[in-house]
Write a protein that holds these residues in place. Structure first.
Motif, short mmCIF file in Angstrom:
data_model
loop_
_atom_site.label_atom_id
_atom_site.label_comp_id
_atom_site.label_asym_id
_atom_site.label_seq_id
_atom_site.Cartn_x
_atom_site.Cartn_y
_atom_site.Cartn_z
N LYS A 264 10.47 13.12 -0.11
CA LYS A 264 9.52 14.05 0.50
C LYS A 264 8.78 14.84 -0.58
CE LYS A 264 11.74 14.82 4.97
NZ LYS A 264 12.51 15.78 5.82
N GLY A 265 7.47 14.93 -0.40
CA GLY A 265 6.64 15.66 -1.35
C GLY A 265 6.19 14.83 -2.53
N ARG A 266 6.79 13.64 -2.70
CA ARG A 266 6.40 12.78 -3.82
C ARG A 266 5.75 11.48 -3.35
NH1 ARG A 266 10.18 10.60 -7.00
NH2 ARG A 266 11.79 10.56 -5.39
N PHE A 267 6.21 10.95 -2.22
CA PHE A 267 5.71 9.67 -1.70
C PHE A 267 4.87 9.93 -0.46
CE2 PHE A 267 9.34 6.67 -3.29
CZ PHE A 267 9.18 7.17 -4.57
N ALA A 268 3.90 9.04 -0.22
CA ALA A 268 3.08 9.13 0.99
C ALA A 268 2.86 7.73 1.55
CB ALA A 268 1.75 9.79 0.69
N ILE A 269 3.16 7.57 2.83
CA ILE A 269 2.94 6.28 3.50
C ILE A 269 1.66 6.38 4.32
CG2 ILE A 269 4.32 6.92 5.52
CD1 ILE A 269 5.27 3.99 5.63
N SER A 270 0.90 5.29 4.34
CA SER A 270 -0.31 5.24 5.14
C SER A 270 -0.53 3.80 5.59
CB SER A 270 -1.52 5.75 4.34
OG SER A 270 -1.74 4.95 3.19
N ARG A 271 -1.47 3.61 6.50
CA ARG A 271 -1.74 2.27 7.00
C ARG A 271 -3.22 2.11 7.27
NH1 ARG A 271 1.75 1.59 12.29
NH2 ARG A 271 0.35 -0.18 12.75
N ASP A 272 -3.68 0.86 7.14
CA ASP A 272 -5.05 0.50 7.48
C ASP A 272 -4.95 -0.61 8.51
OD1 ASP A 272 -7.62 -0.53 7.67
OD2 ASP A 272 -8.05 -0.26 5.54
N ASP A 273 -5.12 -0.28 9.77
CA ASP A 273 -4.92 -1.25 10.83
C ASP A 273 -5.99 -2.35 10.82
OD1 ASP A 273 -3.64 1.23 13.16
OD2 ASP A 273 -2.60 -0.07 11.73
#
Length: 121
Positions: A64-73
């Motif tokens: 938490k605070g270091r990694f970020a998840i995202s998606r491009d559908d």
């Protein structure tokens, strides 16, 4: 047939960053939850982060605070931006996705083959 292909792993110094990508291909009607997991040598596979189809995210406390998840559908792709990397982040990182092949098909969980992330001087 559904395939998940990860990329972006490698060797990085402590404090550095990496961005992992995972693209889903094949027979796809829709993709629900997507996620990243990791497995260090001698340890069990653990959850890193997940993202729902609606964009809600969940993270392990250790990232938490270091990694970020995202998606491009539009691209059937999930990303993991990893900042401030530590030696403890060294592991094989796996993505997964809950995929429905047709409108009335149940969602099936598929896994990628894994990509190595090594944090070391």
């Amino acid at each position: 047939q559904v395939q998940l292909v990860e990329s972006g792993g490698g060797l990085v110094q402590p404090g550095g960053w990496l961005r992992l990508s995972c693209t889903v291909s094949g027979s796809i009607f829709s993709i629900n939850d997507m996620g990243w997991y990791r497995q260090a040598p001698g340890k069990q596979r653990e959850l890193v982060a997940t993202i729902t189809g609606g964009g809600s995210t969940n993270y392990a406390d250790s990232v938490k605070g270091r990694f970020a998840i995202s998606r491009d559908d539009a691209k059937n792709t999930v990303y993991l931006q990893m900042n401030s990397l530590k030696p403890d982040d060294t592991a094989v990182y796996y993505c997964n996705a809950d995929v429905r092949a047709r409108m009335r098909s149940p969602a099936v969980t598929y896994w990628g083959q894994g990509t190595q992330v090594t944090v070391s001087t």
